[in-house]
Design a protein around this motif. Structure first.
Motif, PDB file in Angstrom:
ATOM      1  N   PRO A  18       0.209   5.985   4.015  1.00 47.63           N
ATOM      2  CA  PRO A  18      -0.908   4.512   3.903  1.00 47.63           C
ATOM      3  C   PRO A  18      -1.247   4.608   3.128  1.00 47.63           C
ATOM      4  CG  PRO A  18      -1.218   6.776   5.118  1.00 47.63           C
ATOM      5  CD  PRO A  18       0.358   6.966   4.315  1.00 47.63           C
ATOM      6  N   THR A  21       0.691   1.449   2.785  1.00 47.20           N
ATOM      7  CA  THR A  21       1.358   0.422   3.683  1.00 47.20           C
ATOM      8  C   THR A  21      -0.642  -0.559   3.784  1.00 47.20           C
ATOM      9  OG1 THR A  21       0.473   2.246   5.399  1.00 47.20           O
ATOM     10  CG2 THR A  21       2.708   1.008   5.348  1.00 47.20           C
ATOM     11  N   THR A  22      -1.190   0.308   4.086  1.00 45.25           N
ATOM     12  CA  THR A  22      -2.941  -0.196   4.098  1.00 45.25           C
ATOM     13  C   THR A  22      -3.748  -1.254   3.068  1.00 45.25           C
ATOM     14  OG1 THR A  22      -4.333   1.767   4.206  1.00 45.25           O
ATOM     15  CG2 THR A  22      -3.144   1.315   6.169  1.00 45.25           C
ATOM     16  N   GLY A  24      -5.262   1.022   0.457  1.00 46.44           N
ATOM     17  CA  GLY A  24      -6.263   1.959   0.630  1.00 46.44           C
ATOM     18  C   GLY A  24      -5.812   3.005  -0.504  1.00 46.44           C
TER      19      GLY A  24
END
Length: 162
Positions: A18, A21-22, A24
């Motif tokens: 994640p 992909t984000t 973050g």
């Protein structure tokens, strides 16, 4: 312990997906934290198992056998082996080994046992034995008994005669 490290590494990889992909930062730092925790657990486990550590010395025999960097050492003065135990192997000098390889003196062997003995060996204690020339016993991959030390005795006898 390795199972815990494996879980932490898998968690770090799971958090990295994640993070990528984000974009973050929380996910990325969580992945770094899980990886760091896995490294700390590995370092702690290594520290706990290092040779000479009193805590490592109290581990069970099974744990010592499972660890690659530990070797179980039996005490030297443990006494004679019991009737069911195999006697230890005699440590033969290389020069003596060359002499033994040419001798035809008879030694005694037991069926299904890896050692050869002198006929006076206390470990034999009435067991049914077979007589073989020491040269043949060596060729058949038998090794000398440390209780009666046949190599040392036969080499000493051979040198006294010759």
């Amino acid at each position: 312990m390795l199972f815990v490290v494996l879980l932490l590494v898998l968690a770090a990889l799971g958090l990295l997906v994640p993070a990528l992909t984000t974009s973050g930062m929380v996910w990325a730092w969580s992945s770094v934290g899980a990886s760091t925790l896995a490294a700390l657990v590995l370092a702690w486990d290594w520290w706990r198992r290092r040779p000479g550590d009193p805590a490592a010395d109290t581990q069970s025999v099974d744990q010592h056998l499972a660890a690659d960097d530990h070797r179980v050492v039996e005490p030297e003065d443990a006494g004679p082996p019991s009737a069911d135990e195999e006697p230890p192997e005699e440590d033969t000098d290389a020069a003596d080994l060359l002499v033994v390889a040419d001798l035809v003196d008879e030694v005694r062997v037991l069926d299904e046992r890896p050692r050869y003995h002198l006929s006076s060996c206390s470990w034999l204690a009435g067991r049914p034995t077979l007589g073989l020339p020491v040269q043949e016993a060596r060729q058949l991959q038998f090794t000398p008994c440390a209780v009666c030390t046949p190599d040392r005795v036969l080499v000493r006898k051979s040198r006294a005669v010759g």
